[in-house]
Design a protein around this motif. Structure first.
Motif, PDB file in Angstrom:
ATOM      1  N   VAL A   1       5.222  -1.527   0.053  1.00  0.00           N
ATOM      2  CA  VAL A   1       3.873  -1.578   0.732  1.00  0.00           C
ATOM      3  C   VAL A   1       4.071  -0.882   2.089  1.00  0.00           C
ATOM      4  CG1 VAL A   1       2.240  -3.079   1.818  1.00  0.00           C
ATOM      5  CG2 VAL A   1       2.994  -3.618  -0.442  1.00  0.00           C
TER       6      VAL A   1
ATOM      7  N   ARG B   1       1.861  -5.580  -5.582  1.00  0.00           N
ATOM      8  CA  ARG B   1       0.575  -5.802  -4.864  1.00  0.00           C
ATOM      9  C   ARG B   1      -0.224  -4.467  -5.000  1.00  0.00           C
ATOM     10  NH1 ARG B   1       2.191  -9.781  -4.601  1.00  0.00           N
ATOM     11  NH2 ARG B   1       2.433 -11.272  -2.955  1.00  0.00           N
ATOM     12  N   VAL B   2      -1.778  -4.479  -4.918  1.00  0.00           N
ATOM     13  CA  VAL B   2      -2.502  -3.286  -4.654  1.00  0.00           C
ATOM     14  C   VAL B   2      -2.794  -3.027  -3.096  1.00  0.00           C
ATOM     15  CG1 VAL B   2      -4.759  -2.466  -4.983  1.00  0.00           C
ATOM     16  CG2 VAL B   2      -3.770  -3.632  -6.980  1.00  0.00           C
TER      17      VAL B   2
ATOM     18  N   LYS C   1      -7.328   3.104  -2.224  1.00  0.00           N
ATOM     19  CA  LYS C   1      -6.522   1.805  -2.744  1.00  0.00           C
ATOM     20  C   LYS C   1      -5.322   2.542  -3.697  1.00  0.00           C
ATOM     21  CE  LYS C   1      -9.104   1.017  -7.210  1.00  0.00           C
ATOM     22  NZ  LYS C   1      -9.491   0.314  -8.032  1.00  0.00           N
TER      23      LYS C   1
ATOM     24  N   THR D   1      -4.744  -1.437   0.018  1.00  0.00           N
ATOM     25  CA  THR D   1      -6.051  -1.018   0.145  1.00  0.00           C
ATOM     26  C   THR D   1      -5.887  -0.641   1.808  1.00  0.00           C
ATOM     27  OG1 THR D   1      -7.012  -3.179   0.699  1.00  0.00           O
ATOM     28  CG2 THR D   1      -7.186  -2.282  -1.423  1.00  0.00           C
TER      29      THR D   1
ATOM     30  N   LYS E   1       6.026  -4.894  -4.054  1.00  0.00           N
ATOM     31  CA  LYS E   1       5.748  -5.340  -2.742  1.00  0.00           C
ATOM     32  C   LYS E   1       6.790  -4.716  -1.430  1.00  0.00           C
ATOM     33  CE  LYS E   1       5.729  -9.710  -0.594  1.00  0.00           C
ATOM     34  NZ  LYS E   1       6.213 -11.118  -0.609  1.00  0.00           N
TER      35      LYS E   1
END
Ligand SMILES: Cc1cc2nc3c(=O)[nH]c(=O)nc-3n(C[C@H](O)[C@H](O)[C@H](O)COP(=O)(O)OP(=O)(O)OC[C@H]3O[C@@H](n4cnc5c(N)ncnc54)[C@H](O)[C@@H]3O)c2cc1C
Ligand code: SF4
Lengths: 426, 116
Positions: free
Chosen positions: B75, B46-47, B65, B49, B72
């Motif tokens: 995160v 995942r990116v 970001k 932000t 994942k």
């Protein structure tokens, strides 16, 4: 011309206003003024810190502020005059001039004259009262976009235990955002049998964090003295009436409402611009001119867009048309005019009216369907019973704006004054 | 068997992925869905932000970001790293805010310009 007389005034400096002003400049205008009520440029994009902007236009995935930044950079040295902290409060139209009335702390009340105006005021969120939830009125109930602003711009958390009403993209994005910031999002509740949000948001904002999505459900009660304490969620029947016995109770301190956006058109209506009830935005011609001569519209004030890329494209077209208008290439009202009529399967189109002679090579028509079409079907344009154009689609949903590009040669084949648009099964 | 919604296109096919059978994907309408389903189960990324604190009254936060997708599972750890950051303007888009998040090679970068 006096110093304050402008060729073009753009109202709003979100992505729509910025792209429109830059395009008008590129198409020959030199005295352009952009008025923005906020302290900075970029509009709603400043608070949309997530990524997913610009895939079509820039071929990369940008965040909202990055997308806005690309346009703000281009303003440097462009000669376009930009004034922030200035709210437009009234717009008047006469044959030759448009008069923009604006207020700012610095300059007070101003009356500015210009040849053309571009409306780019964006939209606002529907409020709780517009949808009437029963129960007490404690603190802790926010529009999702307002909460987004608090969290992302001001760095303030709005709650710890959260439920979200409405599965539009803003609500979904906020479910993830609140979770990442340490809140517990208990559920997302949607009245309709399908979500209005993009699939990628359902997956990456709800599934990633095991947040349940209840379709065909709604909040039927909100309790709490000072702050929200408990909400009741119930399933609804086909007529959207709550079904007794399906009650679920959630102990939450915060309710986020993501129940839709409405174009902000008070200014436009007062100036005489005719509003289409289907879009809540102005009726426009093929060149994005409204029913009032010299007044153009683009972006979310015209119709609510889910992708900013289309806002940019549309706004560039509006800037180009406004430039042509000011420079004297105004469309003649004569010639073949076609009204696009929506049949029940299509909820709206933009534009609504086409002056065929003004269409260069082709005309892009934006539209939304009013239900999910899972099987292959066609967007069909008919003149009486004759098919003028047909576009195949594998899948369509109300949450995803569709568009169809009709070549001029096909428009020339329309004999009558209406073009019906409808969805037909394959 | 795992079920997933494909996010590659708006159609949103419901994919079934059989972990016991070499991650065989069914329910997809096209090949992209097959690749997506497999990757999403084997190494989901995942990116991320978020925002960080800024030493400024006008702009209390700066959006950031990850410049690449990160696993994942990292995160929440990545989010933690942002808590201790305090930026002082001027800030430029692309300025590195946190380097090499959890040895992933990805950095947190600023996503807007902020002047003093
Ligand atoms: C929360 C949210 C999430 C989104 N997520 C995505 C996404 O992931 N990907 C994507 O591609 N698109 C997304 N979109 C859609 C996209 O961001 C919008 O369609 C786009 O920003 C609309 O641009 P706009 O310029 O028309 O409106 P806005 O950005 O709202 O700009 C309107 C501007 O006009 C100003 N204004 C209004 N009235 C006046 C007045 N009277 N006087 C002076 N100024 C005025 C406002 O202050 C504002 O700056 C999202 C939209 C929202 C709301
Ligand atoms: S499998 Fe193919 S058709 Fe189905 S959602 Fe994914 S990309 Fe779209």
């Amino acid at each position: 011309m006096a110093r304050q007389d402008y060729e073009l005034i753009v109202i709003g400096a979100g992505p729509a206003g910025l792209a429109a002003a830059l395009s008008a400049k590129e198409h020959g205008l030199s005295r352009i003024l952009v008025l923005e009520r906020d302290t900075e440029l970029g509009g709603i994009l400043n608070q949309c810190i997530h990524n997913g902007f610009g895939l079509h236009y820039f071929n990369e995935e940008l965040t909202g502020p990055e997308y806005a930044g690309r346009f703000i950079d281009q303003l440097d040295g462009s000669g376009i005059e930009i004034v922030c902290d200035t709210m437009v409060i009234r717009l008047e139209n006469s044959d030759d001039w448009r008069i923009v009335h604006a207020m700012s702390v610095e300059k007070g009340y101003q009356r500015l004259k210009c040849r053309a105006v571009i409306l780019a005021m964006g939209c606002r969120e529907r409020t709780r009262f517009a949808i009437q939830i029963p129960g007490s009125r404690p603190a802790g109930i926010f529009n999702a976009g307002t909460a987004q602003r608090y969290v992302n711009i001001e760095g303030k958390m709005v709650g710890r235990r959260v439920i979200i009403l409405g599965s539009g993209d803003i609500g979904l994005i906020m479910a993830r955002r609140m979770t990442l910031e340490g809140a517990k999002v208990l559920a997302c509740v949607e009245l309709l049998p399908y979500s209005g949000g993009l699939n990628r948001n359902i997956v990456q904002c709800l599934h990633d964090f095991d947040i349940p999505l209840y379709l065909s459900h709604t909040i039927t009660n909100i309790e709490g003295k000072k702050r929200v304490q408990r909400v009741t969620v119930q399933q609804v029947d086909e007529n959207r009436r709550p079904i007794p016995g399906t009650e679920m109770y959630y102990d939450v301190d915060t309710v986020l409402l993501s129940v839709g956006l409405i174009p902000e058109n008070e200014l436009s209506s007062e100036a005489g611009v005719k509003i289409d009830r289907r879009t809540s935005g102005p009726f426009v011609y093929e060149n994005l001119e409204t029913s009032e001569k010299g007044i153009f519209a683009c972006g979310n004030v015209l119709h609510v867009h889910d992708l900013v890329d289309y806002v940019t494209e549309e706004s560039q077209a509006a800037g180009k048309a406004a430039a042509a208008f000011v420079l004297g290439d105004a469309p003649a009202d004569s010639g073949h005019v076609i009204e696009i009529k929506t049949e029940p399967t299509v909820s709206y189109t933009v534009p609504q009216t086409v002056r065929v002679n003004e269409v260069e090579r082709s005309l892009r028509i934006f539209l939304r369907v009013n239900k999910i079409w899972e099987e292959t079907s066609y967007i069909v344009f008919r003149d009486g019973d004759n098919v003028i154009a047909r576009f195949k689609r594998d899948y369509m949903a109300p949450g995803e704006m569709e568009n169809a590009n009709i070549p001029r040669v096909l428009l020339d084949r329309v004999k009558g004054n209406t073009l019906r648009v409808l969805i037909e099964e394959a | 068997m795992k079920t997933l919604i494909c996010i590659v296109c708006p159609r949103g096919c419901h994919l079934n992925i059989d972990e016991e059978n070499d991650y065989k994907v069914t329910g997809h309408h096209c090949e992209k869905g097959e690749t997506y389903g497999r990757n999403e189960l084997l190494h989901p990324v995942r990116v991320v932000t978020s925002t960080v604190k800024v030493n400024s009254d006008i702009h209390p936060r700066c959006p950031v970001k990850t410049d690449q997708s990160i696993p994942k599972d990292d995160v929440f750890h990545a989010m933690k790293l942002l808590d201790s950051v305090l930026l002082t303007p001027p800030i430029r888009r692309g300025d590195i805010v946190v380097e090499n998040i959890a040895d992933s090679g990805a950095h947190f970068v600023a996503t807007r310009d902020l002047d003093t």
